[in-house]
Design a protein around this motif. Sequence first.
Motif, PDB file in Angstrom:
ATOM      1  N   GLU A   1      22.412   3.586  38.564  1.00  0.00           N
ATOM      2  CA  GLU A   1      23.236   2.782  37.637  1.00  0.00           C
ATOM      3  C   GLU A   1      22.652   2.757  36.235  1.00  0.00           C
ATOM      4  O   GLU A   1      23.219   2.117  35.346  1.00  0.00           O
ATOM      5  N   ASN A   2      21.486   3.398  36.041  1.00  0.00           N
ATOM      6  CA  ASN A   2      20.813   3.441  34.718  1.00  0.00           C
ATOM      7  C   ASN A   2      20.452   2.037  34.238  1.00  0.00           C
ATOM      8  O   ASN A   2      20.451   1.737  33.046  1.00  0.00           O
TER       9      ASN A   2
ATOM     10  N   LYS B   1      18.055  -1.149  33.527  1.00  0.00           N
ATOM     11  CA  LYS B   1      16.672  -1.371  33.067  1.00  0.00           C
ATOM     12  C   LYS B   1      16.259  -2.758  33.521  1.00  0.00           C
ATOM     13  O   LYS B   1      16.931  -3.748  33.192  1.00  0.00           O
ATOM     14  N   VAL B   2      15.186  -2.841  34.330  1.00  0.00           N
ATOM     15  CA  VAL B   2      14.742  -4.130  34.892  1.00  0.00           C
ATOM     16  C   VAL B   2      13.737  -4.800  33.957  1.00  0.00           C
ATOM     17  O   VAL B   2      12.821  -4.167  33.440  1.00  0.00           O
ATOM     18  N   GLU B   3      13.935  -6.077  33.720  1.00  0.00           N
ATOM     19  CA  GLU B   3      12.950  -6.917  33.030  1.00  0.00           C
ATOM     20  C   GLU B   3      12.714  -8.136  33.912  1.00  0.00           C
ATOM     21  O   GLU B   3      13.636  -8.599  34.617  1.00  0.00           O
ATOM     22  N   VAL B   4      11.511  -8.666  33.894  1.00  0.00           N
ATOM     23  CA  VAL B   4      11.190  -9.884  34.651  1.00  0.00           C
ATOM     24  C   VAL B   4      10.442 -10.810  33.708  1.00  0.00           C
ATOM     25  O   VAL B   4       9.428 -10.412  33.122  1.00  0.00           O
TER      26      VAL B   4
ATOM     27  N   THR C   1       4.161  -9.640  44.711  1.00  0.00           N
ATOM     28  CA  THR C   1       5.377  -9.994  43.971  1.00  0.00           C
ATOM     29  C   THR C   1       5.270  -9.511  42.534  1.00  0.00           C
ATOM     30  O   THR C   1       6.181  -8.900  41.986  1.00  0.00           O
ATOM     31  N   ARG C   2       4.112  -9.784  41.927  1.00  0.00           N
ATOM     32  CA  ARG C   2       3.906  -9.390  40.529  1.00  0.00           C
ATOM     33  C   ARG C   2       3.865  -7.871  40.399  1.00  0.00           C
ATOM     34  O   ARG C   2       4.493  -7.289  39.503  1.00  0.00           O
ATOM     35  N   GLN C   3       3.186  -7.210  41.323  1.00  0.00           N
ATOM     36  CA  GLN C   3       3.078  -5.746  41.268  1.00  0.00           C
ATOM     37  C   GLN C   3       4.446  -5.086  41.421  1.00  0.00           C
ATOM     38  O   GLN C   3       4.782  -4.152  40.688  1.00  0.00           O
ATOM     39  N   ALA C   4       5.267  -5.611  42.349  1.00  0.00           N
ATOM     40  CA  ALA C   4       6.612  -5.034  42.560  1.00  0.00           C
ATOM     41  C   ALA C   4       7.449  -5.201  41.299  1.00  0.00           C
ATOM     42  O   ALA C   4       8.166  -4.291  40.876  1.00  0.00           O
ATOM     43  N   SER C   5       7.313  -6.375  40.651  1.00  0.00           N
ATOM     44  CA  SER C   5       8.081  -6.624  39.424  1.00  0.00           C
ATOM     45  C   SER C   5       7.640  -5.692  38.313  1.00  0.00           C
ATOM     46  O   SER C   5       8.449  -5.094  37.611  1.00  0.00           O
ATOM     47  N   GLU C   6       6.316  -5.558  38.157  1.00  0.00           N
ATOM     48  CA  GLU C   6       5.791  -4.698  37.095  1.00  0.00           C
ATOM     49  C   GLU C   6       6.119  -3.235  37.342  1.00  0.00           C
ATOM     50  O   GLU C   6       6.472  -2.498  36.415  1.00  0.00           O
ATOM     51  N   LYS C   7       6.095  -2.807  38.617  1.00  0.00           N
ATOM     52  CA  LYS C   7       6.439  -1.406  38.927  1.00  0.00           C
ATOM     53  C   LYS C   7       7.909  -1.144  38.621  1.00  0.00           C
ATOM     54  O   LYS C   7       8.276  -0.107  38.067  1.00  0.00           O
TER      55      LYS C   7
ATOM     56  N   THR D   1      11.843   1.721  35.440  1.00  0.00           N
ATOM     57  CA  THR D   1      13.187   1.739  34.818  1.00  0.00           C
ATOM     58  C   THR D   1      13.100   1.612  33.296  1.00  0.00           C
ATOM     59  O   THR D   1      14.108   1.434  32.616  1.00  0.00           O
ATOM     60  N   ALA D   2      11.880   1.726  32.752  1.00  0.00           N
ATOM     61  CA  ALA D   2      11.662   1.487  31.311  1.00  0.00           C
ATOM     62  C   ALA D   2      12.505   2.407  30.433  1.00  0.00           C
ATOM     63  O   ALA D   2      12.932   2.008  29.349  1.00  0.00           O
ATOM     64  N   ASN D   3      12.767   3.610  30.892  1.00  0.00           N
ATOM     65  CA  ASN D   3      13.516   4.564  30.060  1.00  0.00           C
ATOM     66  C   ASN D   3      15.022   4.512  30.301  1.00  0.00           C
ATOM     67  O   ASN D   3      15.781   5.270  29.688  1.00  0.00           O
ATOM     68  N   ASN D   4      15.457   3.650  31.224  1.00  0.00           N
ATOM     69  CA  ASN D   4      16.894   3.530  31.455  1.00  0.00           C
ATOM     70  C   ASN D   4      17.557   2.865  30.250  1.00  0.00           C
ATOM     71  O   ASN D   4      16.949   2.041  29.574  1.00  0.00           O
ATOM     72  N   THR D   5      18.776   3.253  29.977  1.00  0.00           N
ATOM     73  CA  THR D   5      19.462   2.789  28.749  1.00  0.00           C
ATOM     74  C   THR D   5      20.719   1.970  29.051  1.00  0.00           C
ATOM     75  O   THR D   5      21.463   1.619  28.152  1.00  0.00           O
ATOM     76  N   GLY D   6      20.926   1.661  30.342  1.00  0.00           N
ATOM     77  CA  GLY D   6      22.124   0.892  30.703  1.00  0.00           C
ATOM     78  C   GLY D   6      21.884  -0.600  30.641  1.00  0.00           C
ATOM     79  O   GLY D   6      21.049  -1.071  29.868  1.00  0.00           O
TER      80      GLY D   6
END
Length: 248
Positions: free
Chosen positions: A102-103, A105-108, A119-125, A130-135
């Motif tokens: 779906e392109n 980009k995840v932020e937490v 929990t923190r590691q999964a969020s950061e990963k 998805t850092a380069n996703n543009t959707g």
Amino acid sequence: MATAKGSKVKLDLSRIPAHIAIIMDGNGRWAKRRFLPRVAGHKQGMQNVKTITKAASRLGVKVLTLYAFSTENWKRPGSEVNYLMRLPVDFFNDFMPDLIKENVKVEVMGELTDLPEPTRQASEKAMADTANNTGMILNFALNYGGRDELVHAAQKLAKQVQEGTLKPEEIDDSRFSSALMTGFLGPMADPDLLIRTSGELRISNFLLWQIAYSELVFVDDYWPDFSPAALESAIADYQARDRRFGGL
Ligand SMILES: CCc1cc(N2CCCCCC2)n2ncc(-c3ccc(F)cc3)c2n1
């Protein structure tokens, strides 16, 4: 007016709210009504996060902010908190391929240092992968509290004044918004539409600064039952309103 395919309501696809925030409430009551344990409601709630994420992305929403865990939720029974803290890990294990497709980009955002390591590691990963996703930006509020956020922003700005890199008279709306956890969203930081499910009519310490001019839509559905059609209906309510931003 272009309308969403197969929709029960007529949406103006040129006026989709750029930023939608959702307080995903009613998961425990959803389970109770079915004589299931509370955690069954949280599990179904997480499945619905996937459904609504896809629906919002396909409607053209730019930012979807979801209130996943508040600073007050630590008061819940230990067994429930332990279950909740595993959900981000499960979410990304199951849903990362769909998020990439779906392109999205995840932020937490929140006090992530207080979270269990997995929990923190999964969020950061997920953010890194998805850092380069543009959707659409899927922004989880995790261990987040609105007053906590305001206090941290004030402390950050006070430190800059103390260091001599900022004058008190330079602190304005824009500078304060940038100091908040939503600062990374820039001009899209303030939700156009805030939705709360389960019939509760409270803000519950969520995005206190950011929702100053947001349209508020409260729906009776419990979060696990909040469907893509219900999302479109909430957006139709938003589109029917005449936003004044304090003007006439
Ligand atoms: C940590 C508590 C919690 C609870 C929860 N529920 C339970 C209550 C709210 C309804 C939704 C399902 N979800 N659903 C997704 C996440 C999630 C959070 C961060 C992230 F990076 C990825 C996924 C989640 N997190």
